[in-house]
Write an enzyme that holds these catalytic residues in place. Structure first.
Site, PDB file in Angstrom:
ATOM      1  NE  ARG A  49      36.806  45.822  31.315  1.00 36.09           N
ATOM      2  CZ  ARG A  49      38.030  45.909  31.792  1.00 36.09           C
ATOM      3  NH1 ARG A  49      38.838  46.831  31.361  1.00 36.09           N
ATOM      4  NH2 ARG A  49      38.455  45.074  32.710  1.00 36.09           N
ATOM      5  NE  ARG A  91      45.584  44.812  29.988  1.00 27.86           N
ATOM      6  CZ  ARG A  91      46.011  44.974  31.248  1.00 27.86           C
ATOM      7  NH1 ARG A  91      47.275  44.720  31.559  1.00 27.86           N
ATOM      8  NH2 ARG A  91      45.202  45.378  32.189  1.00 27.86           N
ATOM      9  CE  LYS A 120      41.854  50.520  36.092  1.00 29.86           C
ATOM     10  NZ  LYS A 120      43.100  50.515  35.322  1.00 29.86           N
ATOM     11  NE  ARG A 122      51.048  41.460  36.937  1.00 28.19           N
ATOM     12  CZ  ARG A 122      50.347  42.465  37.441  1.00 28.19           C
ATOM     13  NH1 ARG A 122      50.598  42.886  38.649  1.00 28.19           N
ATOM     14  NH2 ARG A 122      49.425  43.049  36.726  1.00 28.19           N
ATOM     15  NE  ARG A 149      54.149  44.501  36.937  1.00 28.99           N
ATOM     16  CZ  ARG A 149      52.927  44.959  36.716  1.00 28.99           C
ATOM     17  NH1 ARG A 149      52.303  45.668  37.633  1.00 28.99           N
ATOM     18  NH2 ARG A 149      52.322  44.721  35.576  1.00 28.99           N
TER      19      ARG A 149
END
Length: 189
Positions: A88, A146, A13, A135, A127
């Site tokens: 949300r 999540r 997104k 991260r 990643r």
């Protein structure tokens, strides 16, 4: 162009929003960014939010909705906007509908970027390996949590916006350029 981007964490997104910002010359509105800006600007709602955040609590829908409403009134949002991370929940979607009605504007589309949860986890793990785990959310357990929250709270928005005839769905598992092309084709309809 007034858009909402929906999709699970890691679906792209944010990447797509940045591309669409360039393509359409409209701002991306991320609730986190809006909240931080309101706090920094010391607006009445920003100060209220700061006190809540400083206590370590979650900012209520009433405050988030108010801050989003204030942001939608900004001059750069007149030609349109891309909402990323808001709404949300169904309650936030209903509040957004009321906000937009009061402002005399309508959404053009809600774009759902569909993505396979297991593939998203694989991407995050990859990643993390490539970036050295820089991260905080490059962690399988965090991402799965999540994804669960998304499934419980945000996924119901798909049916909500589908019932309003606003939902456009694209395959988020394609390469970035193909996802962008699919989004642009969907919103041009």
């Amino acid at each position: 162009m007034r858009l909402i981007l929906l999709g699970p964490p890691g679906a792209g997104k944010g990447t797509q929003a940045k591309i669409l910002v360039e393509a359409y010359g409209i701002p991306q509105l991320s609730t986190g960014d809006i909240l931080r800006a309101a706090i920094a600007a010391r607006t009445p709602l920003g100060l209220e939010a700061k006190a809540i955040v400083d206590r370590g609590d979650l900012v209520s829908d009433v405050i988030v909705n108010g801050i989003v409403s204030e942001r939608l009134d900004a001059e750069d949002c007149k030609p349109g906007f891309i909402l990323d991370g808001f709404p949300r929940t169904i309650a936030q979607a209903e509040a957004l509908d009321e906000m937009l009605d009061e402002k005399g504007v309508k959404l053009d589309a809600v774009v759902e970027i569909k993505a396979d949860a297991d593939e998203l986890v694989r991407r995050v793990i990859q990643r993390a390996k490539e970036s050295g785990g820089a991260r905080a959310d490059d962690n399988e357990d965090v991402l799965r949590k999540r994804l669960g929250v998304y499934q419980d709270q945000t996924a119901p928005l798909v049916a909500y916006y589908q019932s309003k005839g606003l939902l456009k769905t694209v395959d988020g598992m394609e390469p970035v350029e193909r996802v962008t092309a699919a989004i642009q084709a969907a919103i041009a309809q």
